[in-house]
Design a protein around this motif. Structure first.
Motif, PDB file in Angstrom:
ATOM      1  N   LEU A  12      32.799  45.872  41.125  1.00 13.62           N
ATOM      2  CA  LEU A  12      33.816  44.854  41.382  1.00 13.62           C
ATOM      3  C   LEU A  12      35.219  45.426  41.172  1.00 13.62           C
ATOM      4  CD1 LEU A  12      32.268  41.688  39.654  1.00 13.62           C
ATOM      5  CD2 LEU A  12      32.486  42.117  42.114  1.00 13.62           C
ATOM      6  N   LEU A  13      35.380  46.221  40.129  1.00 16.99           N
ATOM      7  CA  LEU A  13      36.679  46.851  39.870  1.00 16.99           C
ATOM      8  C   LEU A  13      37.061  47.797  41.001  1.00 16.99           C
ATOM      9  CD1 LEU A  13      36.430  47.631  36.047  1.00 16.99           C
ATOM     10  CD2 LEU A  13      38.046  46.062  37.155  1.00 16.99           C
ATOM     11  N   ARG A  14      36.107  48.615  41.444  1.00 15.69           N
ATOM     12  CA  ARG A  14      36.382  49.555  42.541  1.00 15.69           C
ATOM     13  C   ARG A  14      36.709  48.812  43.832  1.00 15.69           C
ATOM     14  NH1 ARG A  14      32.022  52.265  40.313  1.00 15.69           N
ATOM     15  NH2 ARG A  14      30.641  51.540  41.968  1.00 15.69           N
ATOM     16  N   ALA A  15      36.140  47.615  44.015  1.00 19.17           N
ATOM     17  CA  ALA A  15      36.413  46.809  45.207  1.00 19.17           C
ATOM     18  C   ALA A  15      37.753  46.090  45.106  1.00 19.17           C
ATOM     19  CB  ALA A  15      35.283  45.807  45.426  1.00 19.17           C
ATOM     20  N   GLY A  16      38.416  46.188  43.958  1.00 15.28           N
ATOM     21  CA  GLY A  16      39.734  45.594  43.793  1.00 15.28           C
ATOM     22  C   GLY A  16      39.743  44.196  43.208  1.00 15.28           C
ATOM     23  N   TYR A  17      38.618  43.769  42.615  1.00 11.73           N
ATOM     24  CA  TYR A  17      38.571  42.436  42.017  1.00 11.73           C
ATOM     25  C   TYR A  17      39.164  42.516  40.617  1.00 11.73           C
ATOM     26  CZ  TYR A  17      36.918  37.841  40.654  1.00 11.73           C
ATOM     27  OH  TYR A  17      36.864  36.542  40.226  1.00 11.73           O
ATOM     28  N   PRO A  18      40.338  41.894  40.393  1.00  8.12           N
ATOM     29  CA  PRO A  18      41.049  42.078  39.124  1.00  8.12           C
ATOM     30  C   PRO A  18      40.369  41.447  37.907  1.00  8.12           C
ATOM     31  CG  PRO A  18      42.165  40.444  40.468  1.00  8.12           C
ATOM     32  CD  PRO A  18      41.064  41.028  41.312  1.00  8.12           C
ATOM     33  N   ALA A  19      39.522  40.456  38.093  1.00  3.45           N
ATOM     34  CA  ALA A  19      38.881  39.783  36.956  1.00  3.45           C
ATOM     35  C   ALA A  19      37.431  40.220  36.791  1.00  3.45           C
ATOM     36  CB  ALA A  19      38.964  38.273  37.137  1.00  3.45           C
ATOM     37  N   ALA A  20      37.127  41.445  37.179  1.00  2.60           N
ATOM     38  CA  ALA A  20      35.748  41.936  37.141  1.00  2.60           C
ATOM     39  C   ALA A  20      35.138  41.857  35.748  1.00  2.60           C
ATOM     40  CB  ALA A  20      35.695  43.378  37.649  1.00  2.60           C
ATOM     41  N   ARG A  21      35.902  42.189  34.734  1.00  2.00           N
ATOM     42  CA  ARG A  21      35.356  42.191  33.368  1.00  2.00           C
ATOM     43  C   ARG A  21      35.098  40.777  32.849  1.00  2.00           C
ATOM     44  NH1 ARG A  21      33.121  46.792  33.183  1.00  2.00           N
ATOM     45  NH2 ARG A  21      34.518  48.550  33.247  1.00  2.00           N
ATOM     46  N   SER A  22      35.948  39.821  33.207  1.00  2.00           N
ATOM     47  CA  SER A  22      35.755  38.466  32.695  1.00  2.00           C
ATOM     48  C   SER A  22      34.775  37.658  33.535  1.00  2.00           C
ATOM     49  CB  SER A  22      37.096  37.739  32.596  1.00  2.00           C
ATOM     50  OG  SER A  22      37.707  37.654  33.865  1.00  2.00           O
ATOM     51  N   ASP A  23      34.792  37.836  34.856  1.00  2.00           N
ATOM     52  CA  ASP A  23      33.929  37.049  35.734  1.00  2.00           C
ATOM     53  C   ASP A  23      32.621  37.740  36.092  1.00  2.00           C
ATOM     54  OD1 ASP A  23      36.058  35.333  35.726  1.00  2.00           O
ATOM     55  OD2 ASP A  23      36.682  35.769  37.777  1.00  2.00           O
ATOM     56  N   GLY A  24      32.612  39.046  36.035  1.00  2.00           N
ATOM     57  CA  GLY A  24      31.446  39.815  36.455  1.00  2.00           C
ATOM     58  C   GLY A  24      30.140  39.409  35.792  1.00  2.00           C
ATOM     59  N   PRO A  25      30.109  39.212  34.475  1.00  2.00           N
ATOM     60  CA  PRO A  25      28.844  38.830  33.840  1.00  2.00           C
ATOM     61  C   PRO A  25      28.283  37.512  34.361  1.00  2.00           C
ATOM     62  CG  PRO A  25      30.337  39.696  32.183  1.00  2.00           C
ATOM     63  CD  PRO A  25      31.131  39.550  33.460  1.00  2.00           C
TER      64      PRO A  25
END
Length: 101
Positions: A12-25
């Motif tokens: 998600l981070l590599r795809a440019g999603y800025p909230a990957a750490r908070s929303d990813g789980p």
């Protein structure tokens, strides 16, 4: 080929999603339902479940909504709780519309 939650968040981070750490789980957890039997990992067929979600807005508008909800409520979880005033565990279009005005 399958990935775990950390690999998913990194993607998600590599795809440019800025909230990957908070929303990813939470997204990863959604993709793991029903449990895949892969020991907390998801495969391609699980990832393709994202195609089932019909979105009426493009990524830019969704990121704008995400930012506004987090700014107002500190996190998506807190925003959901505030919007789910009936504590039903789901949002109606009416409750969502009322909460984002």
């Amino acid at each position: 080929f399958d990935i775990g939650t950390e690999e998913f968040q990194e993607g998600l981070l590599r795809a440019g999603y800025p909230a990957a750490r908070s929303d990813g789980p939470a997204v990863f957890s959604f993709l793991c339902r029903p449990r895949t039997g892969l020991g907390g990992r998801i495969g391609l067929h699980d990832f393709l479940r994202l195609l089932e979600i019909k979105l009426p807005a493009g990524p830019e508008k969704l990121l704008e909504l995400h930012g506004a909800l987090v700014e107002k409520h500190e996190s998506l979880e807190m925003a959901f709780s505030a919007l789910d005033s009936a504590a039903e565990g789901a949002l109606t279009m009416e409750s969502l519309a009322a909460g984002i005005e």
